[in-house]
Design a protein around this motif. Structure first.
Motif, PDB file in Angstrom:
ATOM      1  N   MET A  51       0.836  -1.196   0.000  1.00 15.69           N
ATOM      2  CA  MET A  51       0.000   0.000   0.000  1.00 15.69           C
ATOM      3  C   MET A  51       0.873   1.249   0.000  1.00 15.69           C
ATOM      4  O   MET A  51       1.829   1.341   0.760  1.00 15.69           O
ATOM      5  CB  MET A  51      -0.910  -0.024   1.237  1.00 15.69           C
ATOM      6  N   GLU A  52       0.554   2.194  -0.870  1.00 18.00           N
ATOM      7  CA  GLU A  52       1.303   3.440  -0.910  1.00 18.00           C
ATOM      8  C   GLU A  52       1.200   4.166   0.435  1.00 18.00           C
ATOM      9  O   GLU A  52       0.162   4.113   1.104  1.00 18.00           O
ATOM     10  CB  GLU A  52       0.759   4.343  -2.025  1.00 18.00           C
ATOM     11  N   PRO A  53       2.266   4.854   0.841  1.00 16.87           N
ATOM     12  CA  PRO A  53       2.292   5.474   2.172  1.00 16.87           C
ATOM     13  C   PRO A  53       1.114   6.384   2.496  1.00 16.87           C
ATOM     14  O   PRO A  53       0.581   6.329   3.609  1.00 16.87           O
ATOM     15  CB  PRO A  53       3.615   6.242   2.168  1.00 16.87           C
ATOM     16  N   ALA A  54       0.679   7.209   1.549  1.00 21.52           N
ATOM     17  CA  ALA A  54      -0.420   8.127   1.845  1.00 21.52           C
ATOM     18  C   ALA A  54      -1.698   7.358   2.161  1.00 21.52           C
ATOM     19  O   ALA A  54      -2.440   7.703   3.090  1.00 21.52           O
ATOM     20  CB  ALA A  54      -0.655   9.079   0.676  1.00 21.52           C
ATOM     21  N   GLU A  55      -1.970   6.308   1.395  1.00 21.02           N
ATOM     22  CA  GLU A  55      -3.159   5.493   1.647  1.00 21.02           C
ATOM     23  C   GLU A  55      -3.000   4.690   2.932  1.00 21.02           C
ATOM     24  O   GLU A  55      -3.939   4.549   3.719  1.00 21.02           O
ATOM     25  CB  GLU A  55      -3.414   4.564   0.464  1.00 21.02           C
TER      26      GLU A  55
END
Length: 238
Positions: A51-55
């Motif tokens: 999962m991408e960090p922002a999400e």
């Protein structure tokens, strides 16, 4: 463990850190009428590889708030230091001292600050850094000549921290006995970290959480005559 206190502040690096160690004790404390607040130094944005960090930050914040609610904690704050690369030093100590002055706890709880988990598994830099900073900040919060700018923000010195309790320490000194309801709430609390657990394990989150929580409680049971307990290394102050 001491029982003569009313307010506690739990400070850890990541969402789920408390659920892997102290949640059953938190459940017992809140059910007896004590106030417990959570402070997370990061949002755990580097904790899910898929999962991408922002999400991940958004998801893990939501999971942490839901998890805290299960054990009776309504106050959950985040400091937004960077997950995985928390920098120790004056800036972190100031942030933690500010939080302690704001919440004014008698008991501060954190996670294992030692180099290892029992001498074999190396502890992460974030855990070590935050745990040590918490021990320092408990003193900083009460010294009016340290971080003097905080008083200008309305955060008066607080010298009322009487203990710092370290969950997950390989050198436990005290234990909190917990009942069946506390255990069930702790299991449900960890299971709320569904996205994190799903990325970590093929097991169903509730089953995974039960094994983790009961395993930790059983490890502390020899200190309490075989009864389930959460173990802490306690540092008295004053």
């Amino acid at each position: 463990m001491p029982e003569d206190w009313q307010r506690a502040l739990a400070i850890v690096a990541h969402p789920d850190d408390l659920e892997y160690g102290a949640a059953a004790a938190v459940a017992r404390w809140t059910s007896s009428g004590r106030e417990v607040s959570y402070l997370l130094v990061t949002r755990g944005e580097a904790g899910i590889d898929t999962m991408e960090p922002a999400e991940a930050a958004r998801v893990r914040e939501a999971e942490q708030r839901a998890s805290a609610a299960v054990v009776g904690v309504g106050s959950v704050e985040f400091l937004d230091h960077r997950d995985g690369v928390i920098e120790g030093g004056v800036a972190l100590r100031r942030d933690l001292a500010a939080a302690i002055r704001r919440h004014r706890p008698e008991l501060v709880v954190t996670l294992n600050h030692h180099d290892t988990w029992g001498g074999t598994a190396w502890n992460t830099p974030d855990h070590r850094t935050v745990g040590r900073a918490v021990l320092d900040a408990a003193g900083d919060a009460g010294n009016r000549w340290i971080f003097t700018d905080l008083a200008g923000e309305g955060l008066r010195p607080w010298d009322g921290v009487r203990w710092v309790a370290v969950a997950g320490s390989p050198q436990p000194t005290h234990a909190v006995e917990v009942g069946e309801e506390d255990v069930e709430r702790a299991v449900a609390s960890l299971a709320e970290h569904r996205a994190y657990i799903t990325a970590l394990s093929d097991r169903e989150p509730a089953a995974y959480a039960r094994d983790v929580v009961t395993g930790g409680l059983d490890a502390a049971a020899p200190h309490t005559g075989g009864r389930p307990a959460v173990a802490f290394q306690l540092y008295p102050r004053g």
